[in-house]
Design a protein around this motif. Structure first.
Motif, short mmCIF file in Angstrom:
data_model
loop_
_atom_site.label_atom_id
_atom_site.label_comp_id
_atom_site.label_asym_id
_atom_site.label_seq_id
_atom_site.Cartn_x
_atom_site.Cartn_y
_atom_site.Cartn_z
N SER A 60 0.78 -1.45 -0.07
CA SER A 60 -0.34 -0.02 0.25
C SER A 60 0.70 0.95 -0.05
CB SER A 60 -1.25 0.26 1.56
OG SER A 60 -1.07 0.99 1.41
N PRO A 61 0.63 1.87 -0.64
CA PRO A 61 1.22 3.38 -0.61
C PRO A 61 1.29 4.73 0.24
CG PRO A 61 -0.39 3.60 -2.19
CD PRO A 61 -0.47 2.13 -2.40
N LEU A 62 -0.05 3.84 1.32
CA LEU A 62 -0.20 4.39 2.77
C LEU A 62 1.49 4.09 3.32
CD1 LEU A 62 -3.56 3.73 2.81
CD2 LEU A 62 -2.26 6.05 3.32
N ASP A 63 1.58 3.68 3.27
CA ASP A 63 2.52 2.27 4.42
C ASP A 63 3.44 1.67 3.29
OD1 ASP A 63 3.67 1.10 6.43
OD2 ASP A 63 2.69 -0.30 7.05
N LEU A 64 4.64 1.84 2.73
CA LEU A 64 5.62 1.73 2.06
C LEU A 64 6.91 0.89 2.43
CD1 LEU A 64 5.74 4.03 -1.34
CD2 LEU A 64 4.79 2.02 -1.13
N PRO A 65 7.41 0.00 2.44
CA PRO A 65 8.24 -0.93 3.13
C PRO A 65 9.51 -0.05 2.84
CG PRO A 65 8.55 -1.95 1.47
CD PRO A 65 6.47 -0.99 1.08
N PRO A 66 10.14 -0.25 4.51
CA PRO A 66 11.52 0.54 4.50
C PRO A 66 12.53 0.27 2.90
CG PRO A 66 11.87 -1.00 5.76
CD PRO A 66 10.29 -1.42 4.99
N GLY A 67 12.70 -1.00 2.43
CA GLY A 67 13.75 -0.85 1.13
C GLY A 67 13.47 -0.69 0.34
N CYS A 68 13.94 -1.90 -1.19
CA CYS A 68 12.90 -1.94 -2.64
C CYS A 68 11.70 -2.28 -2.27
CB CYS A 68 13.68 -2.57 -3.20
SG CYS A 68 13.26 -3.15 -4.52
N PHE A 69 10.86 -1.41 -2.66
CA PHE A 69 9.41 -1.86 -2.80
C PHE A 69 8.85 -2.86 -3.17
CE2 PHE A 69 8.64 2.95 -3.10
CZ PHE A 69 8.77 3.45 -1.70
N PHE A 70 9.80 -3.31 -4.79
CA PHE A 70 9.30 -4.53 -5.22
C PHE A 70 9.46 -5.73 -4.55
CE2 PHE A 70 9.93 -8.09 -8.92
CZ PHE A 70 8.76 -7.77 -9.14
N ALA A 71 10.35 -5.92 -3.52
CA ALA A 71 10.65 -7.06 -2.47
C ALA A 71 9.55 -8.02 -2.63
CB ALA A 71 12.15 -6.76 -1.44
N GLY A 72 8.75 -7.01 -1.85
CA GLY A 72 7.30 -7.99 -1.46
C GLY A 72 7.23 -9.34 -2.02
N ARG A 73 7.55 -8.89 -4.05
CA ARG A 73 6.70 -9.37 -4.84
C ARG A 73 8.10 -9.98 -5.67
NH1 ARG A 73 2.84 -6.53 -8.50
NH2 ARG A 73 2.42 -8.22 -9.32
N CYS A 74 9.40 -9.81 -5.49
CA CYS A 74 10.20 -10.31 -6.31
C CYS A 74 11.27 -12.01 -6.02
CB CYS A 74 11.34 -9.62 -6.12
SG CYS A 74 12.90 -9.49 -7.37
N PRO A 75 11.04 -13.10 -6.64
CA PRO A 75 11.48 -14.58 -6.47
C PRO A 75 13.10 -14.06 -5.96
CG PRO A 75 10.16 -13.44 -8.73
CD PRO A 75 10.82 -12.42 -8.50
N ILE A 76 13.97 -13.46 -7.15
CA ILE A 76 15.18 -13.25 -5.94
C ILE A 76 15.67 -12.43 -4.82
CG2 ILE A 76 15.62 -14.60 -8.16
CD1 ILE A 76 16.70 -11.71 -9.36
N ALA A 77 14.62 -11.68 -4.15
CA ALA A 77 14.90 -10.84 -2.67
C ALA A 77 15.74 -11.23 -2.21
CB ALA A 77 13.27 -10.45 -2.74
N LEU A 78 16.92 -10.50 -1.77
CA LEU A 78 17.70 -10.71 -0.67
C LEU A 78 17.21 -10.32 0.47
CD1 LEU A 78 21.12 -9.84 -2.95
CD2 LEU A 78 19.55 -12.32 -2.32
#
Lengths: 324, 330
Positions: free
Chosen positions: A273-291
């Motif tokens: 949600s743009p109301l509550d963005l994560p601190p790191g990469c915004f795509f990390a939650g859906r990214c299959p290769i997130a570190l």
């Protein structure tokens, strides 16, 4: 190198909500357009692409950051001075039905720019109106009709005519073909390419459709939740999409050919949600290769080639490719 | 016998002009197609071609001034045209269901998702609430909604567009219909979400032996998710066949124009002037409806075009759609 016609520096846009929080619509976006360039701005809903178009034309005041038009800082230019500028900086919206005054004939709508910004009068002005209609291949007979009598494609030609009437340096096009049928769409795209060639006008082309941008734009900027994840010359972006989100976006585009193979990276997970963005990469939650590091801080921008930048932590060691 | 057989379906809009003269818009002019189990038929064409109107006519949802003036639509052998409302109501929402384009305005904003799914199941007759809730949850899981148990309690406004679209699909599928009509089911969705929804739809059609009629303007969706395609123009089907037949060897000039106007094809072959004014449904030309925009127009086009067989199930309604032999590789 020529000075950019438009430059956006570190734009931030927040919209307050009634409960005291804020929607983070644009998060530190910087980009520049060269004169006569068509720059594609692609993103899905909520990516902030329309907001950026509104800020660029000063229809919306940014929360922070700068807007430079032809080298001049117009971020806080007062309305009176903006008026003069608007002849050179135009916008065309997605829905031509609501962009034209239903009580004005097409001729009257096309007179408007000349009435506001020129001292052309009488027959001279009429000639200018008709020359503008000719530029967008609008039949002269349509000039004395009302918007409801024309088709969507013709109406969008009217909106484009109105935007180019005063020979602007830049037109922002916000999904100009999305509400039109496929065959009509092609005609509008052809017209835009022609106008760029003949008038040298730069265009910021906002779209959710990568295939359309592949056809018309010189360069593409990919947005995700109000942040630029990748930008590159069009060919380069399609040849070597680098950010995992760009790769997923490209692979989700279905070519109109049943024999074309699909390299599918189907994403799972929900868009934050743009109301509550994560601190790191915004795509990390859906990214299959997130570190793990992707979730810690904003990802750095890495150069991938001339004019090709991807904002992903995996770029330096070349490990940003999604597994097949 | 096919699951759905539509024959020569005709719909008119009748109105009066300022001078009280009767005006008739011929919106559907003899639509004919059939749909079998396990198939997804894509219906494509420009706005005003009659795609949505065809589905509304099938579902008995036309209201004056629109009226079915001829033709037949048999669903599992039963005639839908002229079926009394009570009988139609037993089929709609149970055997024959629909997913519409705008998920946000199609869900009841005042009911939780679970309750809406239970309400839908009650259309079939009395059901135990706990059992219906269990089925509702299973259905949400089937359409790919994560955390389905919790979502049963959610209100529509708490769902994202993609989620709401999948809930609509769950509503349309919970009664295990035999035919699903989907009108632009992914148009409002982002492409990365579109794939999830379409994968779900295809898996359900194939897995359950149901059939789907999908309206879309997206040729990519048709190419990759439909088994057959029908191209509409001015209220008639001008070409139909399997997706491979029609995309590889388009036989009608309108289909060729449509395929040539996708960005990818323009990039390959350049722009071709394909547009043109939409046909005037109040005064359609006699003969071929496409003649005014057709580059191949000839005198014979003023007579109704025959169904030209272009191999297999492939048909095109054009005087010049000569049968093509199967492509022979050298």
């Amino acid at each position: 190198m020529t000075a950019p016609v438009l430059e956006l520096r570190n734009l931030v846009q927040r919209f307050p909500t009634p409960d005291g929080r804020s929607v983070h619509a644009v998060n530190d976006v910087s980009l520049a357009l060269r004169p006569g360039e068509i720059l594609g701005l692609v993103g899905e809903s909520g990516s902030g692409k329309s907001t950026i178009g509104m800020i660029a034309t000063r229809l919306l005041d940014a929360t922070a950051g700068q807007v430079l038009f032809e080298g001049r800082d117009i971020t806080h230019l007062p309305e009176r001075e903006l008026r003069g500028l608007r002849a050179r900086l135009q916008i065309v919206f997605q829905d031509p039905w609501s962009a034209l005054n239903p009580r004005m004939t097409i001729r009257r709508s096309l007179q408007e720019p000349f009435l506001l910004h020129s001292d052309l009068r009488g027959a001279t002005r009429e000639r200018a109106v008709e020359a503008t209609a000719d530029l967008v291949h609008l039949p002269r007979a349509s000039l004395d009709r009302y918007p409801h009598e024309l088709s969507g494609g013709q109406l969008q030609r009217v909106c484009i005519a109105r935007a180019i009437a005063l020979r602007p340096k830049l037109i922002v096009l916000d999904e100009p073909t999305s509400s039109l049928d496929l065959s009509v769409r092609a005609g509008i795209l052809q017209l835009l390419e022609e106008l760029r060639r003949e008038l040298g006008v730069a265009m910021l082309f906002i779209s959710h459709d990568l295939e359309t941008l592949e056809l018309v734009s010189d360069r593409i900027v990919v947005l995700y939740l109000g942040r630029i994840v990748e930008q590159a010359p069009t060919r380069q972006l399609f040849a070597a999409p680098t950010h995992p989100y760009t790769q997923a976006l490209l692979s989700a585009t279905l070519p109109p050919d049943p024999d074309a193979p699909l390299a599918r990276h189907v994403l799972s997970g929900e868009i934050p949600s743009p109301l509550d963005l994560p601190p790191g990469c915004f795509f990390a939650g859906r990214c299959p290769i997130a570190l793990p590091a992707c979730r810690e801080g904003p990802p750095p921008a890495h150069q991938r080639g001339p004019g090709h930048v991807a904002t992903c932590i995996r770029v330096p060691d070349g490990s940003s490719a999604l597994p097949a | 016998m096919s699951l759905l057989e539509v024959r020569d379906l005709r719909v008119h809009f009748e109105s009066r002009d300022l001078y009280n003269q009767r005006r008739v818009a011929s919106a559907l002019n003899g639509v004919t197609f059939a749909l079998d189990k396990g198939e997804i038929l894509g219906l494509v064409g420009e706005s005003g071609a009659g795609k949505s109107l065809t589905t509304l006519a099938l579902l008995g949802l036309l209201r004056p001034p629109a009226r079915i003036v001829g033709g037949s639509a048999r669903f599992d052998g039963q005639e839908l045209v002229g079926m009394p409302p009570a009988a139609l109501n037993r089929i709609r929402g149970t055997e024959l269901t629909m997913v519409v384009q705008s998920p946000r305005t199609s869900l009841d904003p005042l009911a939780r998702i679970g309750d809406q799914l239970v309400r839908m199941q009650r259309r079939r007759g009395p059901v135990d609430k706990a059992e219906a809730m269990r089925r509702a949850q299973a259905m949400l899981e089937e359409v790919g909604i994560p955390d389905a148990a919790r979502r049963l309690q959610a209100w529509p406004h708490q769902l994202s567009g993609g989620m709401a679209q999948r809930v609509l699909m769950a509503l349309a599928l919970v009664n295990r219909p035999r035919l699903l009509i989907a009108d632009e089911p992914t148009t409002g969705l982002d492409v990365t979400v579109q794939a999830q929804v379409l994968d779900t739809l295809r898996a359900l059609v194939q897995g359950r032996g149901m059939a789907a009629l999908m309206i879309t303007h997206d040729l990519g969706v048709i190419a990759h998710y439909c088994t057959r395609v029908a191209v509409m123009f001015a209220g008639t089907i001008v070409e139909q066949g399997t997706v491979t037949e029609v995309f590889r060897n388009p036989a009608h000039p309108y289909t060729r124009a449509l395929l040539a106007s996708t960005p990818r094809r323009i990039a390959q072959s350049g722009y071709r002037i394909t547009g043109g004014a939409p046909p005037n449904l109040y005064a359609l030309p006699t003969g071929c409806p496409y003649q005014d925009r057709c580059p191949q127009r000839a005198a014979i086009c003023a007579t109704p075009p025959p169904a030209a067989e272009a191999g297999g199930s492939h048909r095109a309604w054009c005087h010049f759609a000569v049968p093509r032999p199967e492509t022979v590789d050298a």
